[in-house]
Design an enzyme around this catalytic site. Sequence first.
Site, PDB file in Angstrom:
ATOM      1  N   ALA A 171     -35.629  -4.979   8.025  1.00  0.00           N
ATOM      2  CA  ALA A 171     -35.857  -3.527   7.887  1.00  0.00           C
ATOM      3  C   ALA A 171     -34.862  -2.787   8.777  1.00  0.00           C
ATOM      4  CB  ALA A 171     -37.283  -3.193   8.295  1.00  0.00           C
ATOM      5  N   SER A 172     -34.536  -1.574   8.405  1.00  0.00           N
ATOM      6  CA  SER A 172     -33.528  -0.839   9.166  1.00  0.00           C
ATOM      7  C   SER A 172     -33.666   0.654   8.916  1.00  0.00           C
ATOM      8  CB  SER A 172     -32.127  -1.287   8.741  1.00  0.00           C
ATOM      9  OG  SER A 172     -31.893  -0.949   7.390  1.00  0.00           O
ATOM     10  N   VAL A 173     -32.779   1.409   9.590  1.00  0.00           N
ATOM     11  CA  VAL A 173     -32.726   2.853   9.338  1.00  0.00           C
ATOM     12  C   VAL A 173     -32.141   3.161   7.962  1.00  0.00           C
ATOM     13  CG1 VAL A 173     -32.661   3.948  11.591  1.00  0.00           C
ATOM     14  CG2 VAL A 173     -30.623   2.804  10.738  1.00  0.00           C
ATOM     15  N   CYS A 189     -20.125   0.126  -0.099  1.00  0.00           N
ATOM     16  CA  CYS A 189     -20.361  -0.496  -1.406  1.00  0.00           C
ATOM     17  C   CYS A 189     -21.728  -0.253  -2.025  1.00  0.00           C
ATOM     18  CB  CYS A 189     -20.132  -1.995  -1.283  1.00  0.00           C
ATOM     19  SG  CYS A 189     -18.434  -2.397  -0.902  1.00  0.00           S
ATOM     20  N   ASP A 228       0.858  -1.184   0.000  1.00  0.00           N
ATOM     21  CA  ASP A 228       0.000   0.000   0.000  1.00  0.00           C
ATOM     22  C   ASP A 228       0.893   1.232   0.000  1.00  0.00           C
ATOM     23  OD1 ASP A 228      -3.260   0.166   1.004  1.00  0.00           O
ATOM     24  OD2 ASP A 228      -2.092   2.028   0.910  1.00  0.00           O
ATOM     25  N   PHE A 236     -16.841 -10.698  -2.912  1.00  0.00           N
ATOM     26  CA  PHE A 236     -18.212 -10.666  -2.398  1.00  0.00           C
ATOM     27  C   PHE A 236     -18.275 -10.671  -0.874  1.00  0.00           C
ATOM     28  CE2 PHE A 236     -18.621 -12.577  -6.665  1.00  0.00           C
ATOM     29  CZ  PHE A 236     -19.524 -11.675  -7.226  1.00  0.00           C
TER      30      PHE A 236
HETATM   31  N1  LIG Z   1     -15.075  -2.970   1.725  1.00  0.00           N
HETATM   32  C1  LIG Z   1     -15.718  -4.034   1.286  1.00  0.00           C
HETATM   33  O1  LIG Z   1     -16.384  -4.722   2.034  1.00  0.00           O
HETATM   34  C2  LIG Z   1     -15.637  -4.440  -0.168  1.00  0.00           C
HETATM   35  C3  LIG Z   1     -16.131  -5.686  -0.557  1.00  0.00           C
HETATM   36  C4  LIG Z   1     -16.046  -6.059  -1.894  1.00  0.00           C
HETATM   37  C5  LIG Z   1     -15.455  -5.227  -2.823  1.00  0.00           C
HETATM   38  N2  LIG Z   1     -14.966  -4.014  -2.426  1.00  0.00           N
HETATM   39  C6  LIG Z   1     -14.268  -3.196  -3.439  1.00  0.00           C
HETATM   40  O2  LIG Z   1     -12.864  -3.410  -3.269  1.00  0.00           O
HETATM   41  C7  LIG Z   1     -12.122  -2.215  -3.547  1.00  0.00           C
HETATM   42  C8  LIG Z   1     -11.288  -1.825  -2.346  1.00  0.00           C
HETATM   43  O3  LIG Z   1     -12.160  -1.541  -1.266  1.00  0.00           O
HETATM   44  P1  LIG Z   1     -11.637  -1.360   0.224  1.00  0.00           P
HETATM   45  O4  LIG Z   1     -12.819  -1.258   1.091  1.00  0.00           O
HETATM   46  O5  LIG Z   1     -10.592  -2.384   0.498  1.00  0.00           O
HETATM   47  O6  LIG Z   1     -10.925   0.076   0.078  1.00  0.00           O
HETATM   48  P2  LIG Z   1      -9.885   0.744   1.091  1.00  0.00           P
HETATM   49  O7  LIG Z   1     -10.003   2.200   0.874  1.00  0.00           O
HETATM   50  O8  LIG Z   1     -10.070   0.177   2.459  1.00  0.00           O
HETATM   51  O9  LIG Z   1      -8.452   0.226   0.568  1.00  0.00           O
HETATM   52  C9  LIG Z   1      -7.871   0.587  -0.632  1.00  0.00           C
HETATM   53  C10 LIG Z   1      -6.383   0.788  -0.400  1.00  0.00           C
HETATM   54  O10 LIG Z   1      -5.725   0.929  -1.653  1.00  0.00           O
HETATM   55  C11 LIG Z   1      -4.598   1.775  -1.457  1.00  0.00           C
HETATM   56  N3  LIG Z   1      -4.091   2.224  -2.750  1.00  0.00           N
HETATM   57  C12 LIG Z   1      -4.625   3.130  -3.618  1.00  0.00           C
HETATM   58  N4  LIG Z   1      -3.856   3.215  -4.727  1.00  0.00           N
HETATM   59  C13 LIG Z   1      -2.818   2.355  -4.563  1.00  0.00           C
HETATM   60  C14 LIG Z   1      -1.683   1.989  -5.369  1.00  0.00           C
HETATM   61  N5  LIG Z   1      -1.482   2.510  -6.579  1.00  0.00           N
HETATM   62  N6  LIG Z   1      -0.808   1.085  -4.880  1.00  0.00           N
HETATM   63  C15 LIG Z   1      -0.991   0.531  -3.656  1.00  0.00           C
HETATM   64  N7  LIG Z   1      -2.042   0.833  -2.852  1.00  0.00           N
HETATM   65  C16 LIG Z   1      -2.939   1.732  -3.303  1.00  0.00           C
HETATM   66  C17 LIG Z   1      -5.143   2.858  -0.556  1.00  0.00           C
HETATM   67  O11 LIG Z   1      -4.107   3.551   0.101  1.00  0.00           O
HETATM   68  C18 LIG Z   1      -6.026   2.044   0.394  1.00  0.00           C
HETATM   69  O12 LIG Z   1      -5.349   1.672   1.573  1.00  0.00           O
HETATM   70  C19 LIG Z   1     -13.169  -1.181  -3.945  1.00  0.00           C
HETATM   71  O13 LIG Z   1     -13.293  -1.183  -5.334  1.00  0.00           O
HETATM   72  C20 LIG Z   1     -14.444  -1.710  -3.297  1.00  0.00           C
HETATM   73  O14 LIG Z   1     -15.603  -1.292  -3.979  1.00  0.00           O
HETATM   74  C21 LIG Z   1     -15.022  -3.617  -1.125  1.00  0.00           C
HETATM   75  O1  LIG Z   2     -31.388  -7.330   5.805  1.00  0.00           O
HETATM   76  C1  LIG Z   2     -30.535  -6.435   5.849  1.00  0.00           C
HETATM   77  C2  LIG Z   2     -29.170  -6.652   5.532  1.00  0.00           C
HETATM   78  C3  LIG Z   2     -28.286  -5.588   5.590  1.00  0.00           C
HETATM   79  N1  LIG Z   2     -28.720  -4.352   5.955  1.00  0.00           N
HETATM   80  C4  LIG Z   2     -27.765  -3.228   5.972  1.00  0.00           C
HETATM   81  O2  LIG Z   2     -27.140  -3.147   4.708  1.00  0.00           O
HETATM   82  C5  LIG Z   2     -25.819  -2.635   4.828  1.00  0.00           C
HETATM   83  C6  LIG Z   2     -24.808  -3.533   4.142  1.00  0.00           C
HETATM   84  O3  LIG Z   2     -24.728  -4.758   4.836  1.00  0.00           O
HETATM   85  P1  LIG Z   2     -23.898  -6.014   4.306  1.00  0.00           P
HETATM   86  O4  LIG Z   2     -24.277  -6.276   2.919  1.00  0.00           O
HETATM   87  O5  LIG Z   2     -24.085  -7.103   5.271  1.00  0.00           O
HETATM   88  O6  LIG Z   2     -22.377  -5.490   4.427  1.00  0.00           O
HETATM   89  P2  LIG Z   2     -21.304  -4.989   3.349  1.00  0.00           P
HETATM   90  O7  LIG Z   2     -19.983  -5.180   3.976  1.00  0.00           O
HETATM   91  O8  LIG Z   2     -21.678  -3.649   2.849  1.00  0.00           O
HETATM   92  O9  LIG Z   2     -21.399  -6.063   2.152  1.00  0.00           O
HETATM   93  C7  LIG Z   2     -22.035  -5.798   0.920  1.00  0.00           C
HETATM   94  O10 LIG Z   2     -21.173  -5.067   0.069  1.00  0.00           O
HETATM   95  C8  LIG Z   2     -19.908  -5.741  -0.191  1.00  0.00           C
HETATM   96  C9  LIG Z   2     -19.064  -4.778  -0.997  1.00  0.00           C
HETATM   97  O11 LIG Z   2     -19.323  -4.804  -2.340  1.00  0.00           O
HETATM   98  C10 LIG Z   2     -20.204  -7.053  -0.917  1.00  0.00           C
HETATM   99  O12 LIG Z   2     -18.971  -7.704  -1.196  1.00  0.00           O
HETATM  100  C11 LIG Z   2     -21.108  -7.917  -0.038  1.00  0.00           C
HETATM  101  O13 LIG Z   2     -21.430  -9.122  -0.730  1.00  0.00           O
HETATM  102  C12 LIG Z   2     -22.386  -7.142   0.271  1.00  0.00           C
HETATM  103  O14 LIG Z   2     -23.207  -7.888   1.160  1.00  0.00           O
HETATM  104  C13 LIG Z   2     -25.565  -2.486   6.332  1.00  0.00           C
HETATM  105  O15 LIG Z   2     -25.793  -1.147   6.720  1.00  0.00           O
HETATM  106  C14 LIG Z   2     -26.612  -3.397   6.945  1.00  0.00           C
HETATM  107  O16 LIG Z   2     -26.973  -3.013   8.248  1.00  0.00           O
HETATM  108  C15 LIG Z   2     -30.054  -4.126   6.271  1.00  0.00           C
HETATM  109  O17 LIG Z   2     -30.449  -3.008   6.589  1.00  0.00           O
HETATM  110  N2  LIG Z   2     -30.920  -5.177   6.218  1.00  0.00           N
END
Ligand SMILES: NC(=O)c1ccc[n+]([C@@H]2O[C@H](COP(=O)([O-])OP(=O)(O)OC[C@H]3O[C@@H](n4cnc5c(N)ncnc54)[C@H](O)[C@@H]3O)[C@@H](O)[C@H]2O)c1
Ligand SMILES: O=c1ccn([C@@H]2O[C@H](COP(=O)(O)OP(=O)(O)O[C@H]3O[C@H](CO)[C@@H](O)[C@H](O)[C@H]3O)[C@@H](O)[C@H]2O)c(=O)[nH]1
Length: 470
Positions: free
Chosen positions: A269-271, A277, A37, A163
């Site tokens: 259901a939620s707020v 994402c 990073d 995912f």
């Molecule tokens: N957070 C989740 O639950 C989740 C789940 C599935 C997919 N995603 C996707 O995955 C991607 C990353 O999400 P995240 O939540 O991990 O983001 P994040 O902001 O937590 O992490 C991204 C990191 O990449 C680093 N970075 C940026 N440019 C860089 C470079 N050129 N070289 C090295 N490091 C670099 C940043 O400094 C940062 O620490 C996004 O596209 C997001 O939509 C996130």
């Molecule tokens: O029945 C439900 C389920 C979830 N939530 C809310 O929805 C939001 C997202 O929840 P959740 O999906 O569990 O967490 P994320 O980490 O955001 O994960 C989603 O987003 C990720 C980033 O893309 C995907 O990888 C995951 O599959 C997808 O579930 C949160 O505020 C939850 O409280 C509700 O209100 N009601």
Amino acid sequence: MTTQVKKICCLGAGYVGGPTCAVIAYKCHDIDVTIVDLNESRIAAWNSDHLPIYEPGLDKIVFERRGKNLFFTTQVEQSVLEADLIFVSVNTPTKKSGLGAGFAADLAYVESATRQIADVAKSSKIVVEKSTVPCRTAESMRTILEANSNENIRFDILSNPEFLAEGTAINDLLNPDRVLIGGLQTPEGMKAQQALVEVYAHWVPTDRIITTNLWSSELSKLAANALLAQRISSINALSAICEATGADIDEVAYACGRDTRIGPKFLKASVGFGGSCFQKDILNLVYLSEQLNLPEVAAYWKQVVDLNEYQKKRFVSRVIKTLFNTITNKKIAIFGFAFKKDTGDTRESAAITLCKDFIQENAKVRIYDPKVTTEQIFLDLSEPGVVDNTKQLKNRVTIAKSAYEASEDADAIVITTEWDEFKVSIELDYQKIYDQMHKPAFIFDGRLILDAEKLRNIGFRVHTIGRAEA
Ligand SMILES: NC(=O)c1ccc[n+]([C@@H]2O[C@H](COP(=O)([O-])OP(=O)(O)OC[C@H]3O[C@@H](n4cnc5c(N)ncnc54)[C@H](O)[C@@H]3O)[C@@H](O)[C@H]2O)c1
Ligand SMILES: O=c1ccn([C@@H]2O[C@H](COP(=O)(O)OP(=O)(O)O[C@H]3O[C@H](CO)[C@@H](O)[C@H](O)[C@H]3O)[C@@H](O)[C@H]2O)c(=O)[nH]1
């Protein structure tokens, strides 16, 4: 013959790159995994006893493999040079300005990571798009990389969207419903796809590893999030009808979810949904639809986000109306600030919108969350570039170390995150909380986690999302 992956590099040590690649190292002792990073403090934290993100089960995995076949570093060049396979797992936030502002994904980090690979690589690489990106981003990555390849170096691009959900990331990674790997349907593309299949096959049953073309893989990620969020907006829309009719949203969700065609998940259901994402990815899909000249499709998905905003506003209105149409100088205890339980992540948390609205109404807000830091809460509530609200925040917001402290002298409690410790039967002594609050003492359950009957017996006035006032 397939290429055997021996060294993996991951660009981006965030919520996805960190846990995902830690699990690969944990399950594949024959592969060296280096997570890099640009952010030095983040890497220092990954190398310390206090990891930069809270995720149940993550510590154990990192501590077990770190220094053996799992490494965290800021040395991007060296790690890229040595790797056979590189995950690009950098952030792709919604664009704040320029073309598509407010909707399109900002691909600047993906592009700069791709250019870094092109600049540094001296041997062939499989480059894996792990970040969530608009459909056909892999093509731009391929164009950049191919412009820098020669007879000695070739780049194969794969799409392998993640995912995992926060709070359950480790379990999701260890037991995924599916792993999706998109690749070009050419002999070379399919060979690269197979190399990544073999990495996951160390622990994921092969019938759960899906291979598709690149574009299906990219679109499936946006589609999955849109479908999940759509269910929440659907149930939240129904919660408004429940409040007006006397139906109970939990009963409706249960009754509908028992239909195996509908299923029980994601009907709570939620707020309003939060997290980094759902909103971002749906807006991304909306933008993509508009770009493809499909305005009706764009409007359809946009409604999922609009309804989510409506749900938050509706809840705020209910609180104000119930508290006799004014919350000026009233003390509101906020239980939970993270966007869901079991994470310290606050990105797009509904609690942020709610607190900002309460502050605008001149309430005094006292926040308690077991995992979110004070600095993070103030950062989320500040509005740099809009107005300097530092003074207002100092006057109006305090952070508590426990639910008891937050609710001392409070007029109302608002449950914004479903942390287990807020549940009546588990830990909290709500009688003690009631005794120290102003009367009448109100509780607004924005997560349907409380036993309303028990609380009413104590004396609380309980208002629950998706239920009519008792
Ligand atoms: N957070 C989740 O639950 C989740 C789940 C599935 C997919 N995603 C996707 O995955 C991607 C990353 O999400 P995240 O939540 O991990 O983001 P994040 O902001 O937590 O992490 C991204 C990191 O990449 C680093 N970075 C940026 N440019 C860089 C470079 N050129 N070289 C090295 N490091 C670099 C940043 O400094 C940062 O620490 C996004 O596209 C997001 O939509 C996130
Ligand atoms: O029945 C439900 C389920 C979830 N939530 C809310 O929805 C939001 C997202 O929840 P959740 O999906 O569990 O967490 P994320 O980490 O955001 O994960 C989603 O987003 C990720 C980033 O893309 C995907 O990888 C995951 O599959 C997808 O579930 C949160 O505020 C939850 O409280 C509700 O209100 N009601």
